[in-house]
Design an enzyme around this catalytic site. Structure first.
Site, PDB file in Angstrom:
ATOM      1  N   GLY A   1       0.809  -1.217   0.000  1.00  0.00           N
ATOM      2  CA  GLY A   1       0.000   0.000   0.000  1.00  0.00           C
ATOM      3  C   GLY A   1       0.834   1.254   0.000  1.00  0.00           C
ATOM      4  O   GLY A   1       2.063   1.242   0.084  1.00  0.00           O
TER       5      GLY A   1
ATOM      6  N   ARG B   1       3.798   5.848   2.213  1.00  0.00           N
ATOM      7  CA  ARG B   1       4.277   7.219   2.386  1.00  0.00           C
ATOM      8  C   ARG B   1       3.801   8.128   1.259  1.00  0.00           C
ATOM      9  O   ARG B   1       4.434   9.136   0.953  1.00  0.00           O
ATOM     10  CB  ARG B   1       5.800   7.240   2.463  1.00  0.00           C
ATOM     11  CG  ARG B   1       6.509   6.623   1.266  1.00  0.00           C
ATOM     12  CD  ARG B   1       8.001   6.813   1.356  1.00  0.00           C
ATOM     13  NE  ARG B   1       8.696   6.226   0.235  1.00  0.00           N
ATOM     14  CZ  ARG B   1       9.892   6.610  -0.182  1.00  0.00           C
ATOM     15  NH1 ARG B   1      10.509   7.606   0.409  1.00  0.00           N
ATOM     16  NH2 ARG B   1      10.480   6.023  -1.197  1.00  0.00           N
TER      17      ARG B   1
ATOM     18  N   LYS C   1       4.331  12.257  -2.470  1.00  0.00           N
ATOM     19  CA  LYS C   1       5.158  11.135  -2.027  1.00  0.00           C
ATOM     20  C   LYS C   1       6.100  11.646  -0.948  1.00  0.00           C
ATOM     21  O   LYS C   1       6.912  12.540  -1.196  1.00  0.00           O
ATOM     22  CB  LYS C   1       5.946  10.579  -3.205  1.00  0.00           C
ATOM     23  CG  LYS C   1       6.699   9.286  -2.914  1.00  0.00           C
ATOM     24  CD  LYS C   1       7.310   8.760  -4.201  1.00  0.00           C
ATOM     25  CE  LYS C   1       8.102   7.487  -3.971  1.00  0.00           C
ATOM     26  NZ  LYS C   1       8.721   7.005  -5.232  1.00  0.00           N
TER      27      LYS C   1
ATOM     28  N   ARG D   1       3.931  13.885  -7.621  1.00  0.00           N
ATOM     29  CA  ARG D   1       4.050  13.013  -8.787  1.00  0.00           C
ATOM     30  C   ARG D   1       2.761  13.041  -9.599  1.00  0.00           C
ATOM     31  O   ARG D   1       1.660  13.025  -9.045  1.00  0.00           O
ATOM     32  CB  ARG D   1       4.370  11.582  -8.330  1.00  0.00           C
ATOM     33  CG  ARG D   1       4.626  10.612  -9.449  1.00  0.00           C
ATOM     34  CD  ARG D   1       5.360   9.385  -8.966  1.00  0.00           C
ATOM     35  NE  ARG D   1       4.566   8.541  -8.087  1.00  0.00           N
ATOM     36  CZ  ARG D   1       5.040   7.437  -7.508  1.00  0.00           C
ATOM     37  NH1 ARG D   1       6.296   7.069  -7.693  1.00  0.00           N
ATOM     38  NH2 ARG D   1       4.271   6.716  -6.718  1.00  0.00           N
TER      39      ARG D   1
ATOM     40  N   ARG E   1      -1.586  -0.543  -9.987  1.00  0.00           N
ATOM     41  CA  ARG E   1      -0.445  -1.414 -10.252  1.00  0.00           C
ATOM     42  C   ARG E   1      -0.899  -2.871 -10.349  1.00  0.00           C
ATOM     43  O   ARG E   1      -2.023  -3.206  -9.943  1.00  0.00           O
ATOM     44  CB  ARG E   1       0.576  -1.288  -9.111  1.00  0.00           C
ATOM     45  CG  ARG E   1       0.922   0.157  -8.742  1.00  0.00           C
ATOM     46  CD  ARG E   1       1.212   0.268  -7.242  1.00  0.00           C
ATOM     47  NE  ARG E   1       1.381   1.675  -6.827  1.00  0.00           N
ATOM     48  CZ  ARG E   1       2.551   2.285  -6.692  1.00  0.00           C
ATOM     49  NH1 ARG E   1       3.664   1.612  -6.918  1.00  0.00           N
ATOM     50  NH2 ARG E   1       2.618   3.533  -6.330  1.00  0.00           N
TER      51      ARG E   1
ATOM     52  N   ASP F   1       4.516  -4.443  -7.461  1.00  0.00           N
ATOM     53  CA  ASP F   1       3.916  -3.210  -6.959  1.00  0.00           C
ATOM     54  C   ASP F   1       4.490  -1.986  -7.658  1.00  0.00           C
ATOM     55  O   ASP F   1       4.007  -0.863  -7.433  1.00  0.00           O
ATOM     56  CB  ASP F   1       4.092  -3.088  -5.442  1.00  0.00           C
ATOM     57  CG  ASP F   1       5.537  -3.231  -5.003  1.00  0.00           C
ATOM     58  OD1 ASP F   1       6.097  -4.316  -5.205  1.00  0.00           O
ATOM     59  OD2 ASP F   1       6.107  -2.263  -4.469  1.00  0.00           O
ATOM     60  N   ASN F   2       5.508  -2.195  -8.509  1.00  0.00           N
ATOM     61  CA  ASN F   2       6.087  -1.100  -9.282  1.00  0.00           C
ATOM     62  C   ASN F   2       5.775  -1.228 -10.766  1.00  0.00           C
ATOM     63  O   ASN F   2       6.477  -0.657 -11.599  1.00  0.00           O
ATOM     64  CB  ASN F   2       7.600  -1.043  -9.091  1.00  0.00           C
ATOM     65  CG  ASN F   2       7.992  -0.667  -7.671  1.00  0.00           C
ATOM     66  OD1 ASN F   2       7.233  -0.016  -6.963  1.00  0.00           O
ATOM     67  ND2 ASN F   2       9.177  -1.076  -7.251  1.00  0.00           N
TER      68      ASN F   2
END
Length: 500
Positions: free
Chosen positions: A94, A97, A117, A180, A187, A256-257
């Site tokens: 999740g 940050r 972020k 960002r 994802r 997750d990326n």
């Protein structure tokens, strides 16, 4: 703050993700910081989104991009996702940050996520502080904007803020926040989070949302979810092919990326090749070379298989049929990636048509570059001047990268015959090659130097200078030549770090 000015700068938000089931996220406000300072605002991107950078002072924008002040329409939330990290499944990661502020409809009519972020702890922080150090914030700004300028699909950086607070990593460091911008932040790991919990309602909801938002043509096929898999796989194939074209190493290709929108996301231990070798690894946490430069196509396919597993119940109620159909789609995608890569490499060699033998031509050049440790960026850039040359000695820029240039002679003759068969004017070929082979990339040692100057000395001049250079990577200019120079031995970067 000037409320009237900020009200007048209200972005056009349409927060479709926030309207989905709250099983997908946790609503969370940013944690204010003590003394935010806006270090850089991406003016062209701000204007595309609908912001007038001059409507407020830097101090006022700092309040917004630090999370101390929300603009009208922002609905901050932390997204839930899981992920395979170095092949091992972690059921809950999740936004530990990061916070999605909302979705902005820009002046160009495009929908984009706006995310902070480093904005503090969330319910997914797993004991972390939810903050970011300034160094990784500046790295993400530099590299993501460079990737955009190189024509590679990427998240982008709207703003970089110094928080005025410290974070503890291996030492005490100044804190930072990056804003960002992405087509979305959904994802492969987002799907994995719910598939692992057997929450098929949420998987279906997510899939329908991604189809509507990114791949609306999928509904025109016989099976929308199978078409979704094919579309995401195709986008990933084209993305990784472009990474290979510019010598980019993501460094941490965990699921997750992997953005379902087909963008490069999460610039942690990323780096660019200097000397070419397919086994090159920079990431300090990649101990076994899983995410080495030449391994990225294989890992992309592995990650897509994890996405396919999440979609199997939607593709077909019969598990065996679903597996067969998904497998067929992924096997076909391996060919898509190869075709996309060859398209990128042909363009780098000035070729317009596909011919038998082109792959061997590319592979032979790469083998020469590997054996002689030639600089990846400069070798391709130097090829432009070798168009029509009788040998490498007539192309000094190319010659510099190969300590044994005679080994190039046979290859150059084959390449030049191949060019001659297309009967393109030499000037046209050279112009095309210079437009496809950058002169400047965010070289690792220059990135580290810019970060060190900002973090250790409070000097942002190298950071601003580097951003300006990499945002125009194809135009040669004397003031930027320091970015074309490979590192000296004492400048060589051997490891990069996540910064978490």
């Amino acid at each position: 703050m000037h409320d009237q000015a900020l009200q007048g700068e209200a972005l056009r938000f349409d927060n479709s993700y926030a309207r989905l089931s709250e099983a997908l996220f946790q609503r969370q406000s940013p944690h204010p910081v003590r003394a935010p300072e806006l270090l850089r605002l991406n003016r062209p991107l701000a204007e595309t989104l609908g912001l007038d950078p001059d409507a407020c002072s830097y101090a006022e924008w700092a309040e917004v991009f630090a999370g101390n002040r929300l603009l009208p329409g922002m609905e901050p939330l932390a997204m839930a996702y899981a992920g395979h990290q170095f092949g091992n499944f972690v059921p809950q990661l999740g936004d530990g940050r990061a916070l999605l502020l909302g979705e902005v409809i820009g002046r160009d009519g495009q929908r984009r996520d706006l995310q902070l972020k480093g904005s503090g702890r969330t319910p997914f922080s797993r004991g972390g502080d939810g903050r970011a150090a300034l160094g990784p914030v500046l790295r993400e700004y530099i590299v993501s904007e460079a990737m955009h300028a190189l024509g590679v699909p990427s998240t982008r950086a709207l703003a970089a803020v110094r928080t005025g607070e410290s974070v503890m990593r291996d030492r005490i460091l100044p804190g930072g926040i990056v804003t960002r911008v992405a087509r979305s932040h959904i994802r492969v790991g987002t799907f994995e989070y719910f598939a692992a919990r057997r929450d098929q309602d949420s998987v279906r909801l997510l899939a329908d949302h991604v189809i509507q938002r990114h791949y609306p043509d999928a509904v025109e096929g016989d099976n929308a979810y199978l078409e979704l898999l094919r579309a995401v796989a195709r986008a990933q194939a084209e993305l990784v092919a472009q990474w290979l074209g510019v010598g980019f190493i993501h460094g941490v290709m965990n699921t997750d990326n992997v953005s379902l929108a087909g963008e490069t996301i999460d610039y942690g231990p990323c780096a660019f090749l200097d000397a070419y070798h397919p086994d090159t690894v920079f990431s300090s946490i990649d101990q076994h070379g899983r995410y080495a430069f030449g391994n990225q196509p294989r890992i992309a396919q592995w990650n897509l298989a994890r996405f396919a597993e999440c979609l199997l119940p939607l593709i077909d109620g019969d598990e065996e049929r679903a597996i067969a159909r998904a497998t067929e789609a992924l096997e076909a995608n391996a060919d898509v990636l190869d075709v996309a890569w060859m398209g990128v490499m042909r363009a780098k060699l000035g070729l317009q048509q596909a011919e038998e033998g082109d792959k061997a031509l590319v592979q032979d050049l790469l083998a020469l570059m590997r054996d002689q440790a030639a600089d990846y960026t400069l070798a391709f850039r130097g090829l432009a001047e070798a168009v029509g040359a009788d040998g490498p000695e007539q192309a000094p820029a190319l010659l510099e990268g190969f300590p044994e240039p005679q080994a190039l002679t046979d290859w150059l003759l084959v390449w030049q015959r191949r060019l001659h068969a297309e009967a393109q004017p030499q000037a046209s070929v050279q112009a095309t090659m210079r437009a496809r082979n950058p002169r400047y990339i965010p070289r690792n040692h220059r990135v580290e130097q810019a970060i060190a100057a900002a973090v250790d000395d409070g000097d942002l001049v190298p950071f601003h200078r580097l951003v300006d250079v990499v945002c125009d990577p194809y135009t040669e200019r004397s003031a930027a030549e320091y970015c074309a120079t490979p590192p000296a031995d004492h400048e060589r970067v051997t490891q990069t770090f996540c910064g978490t």
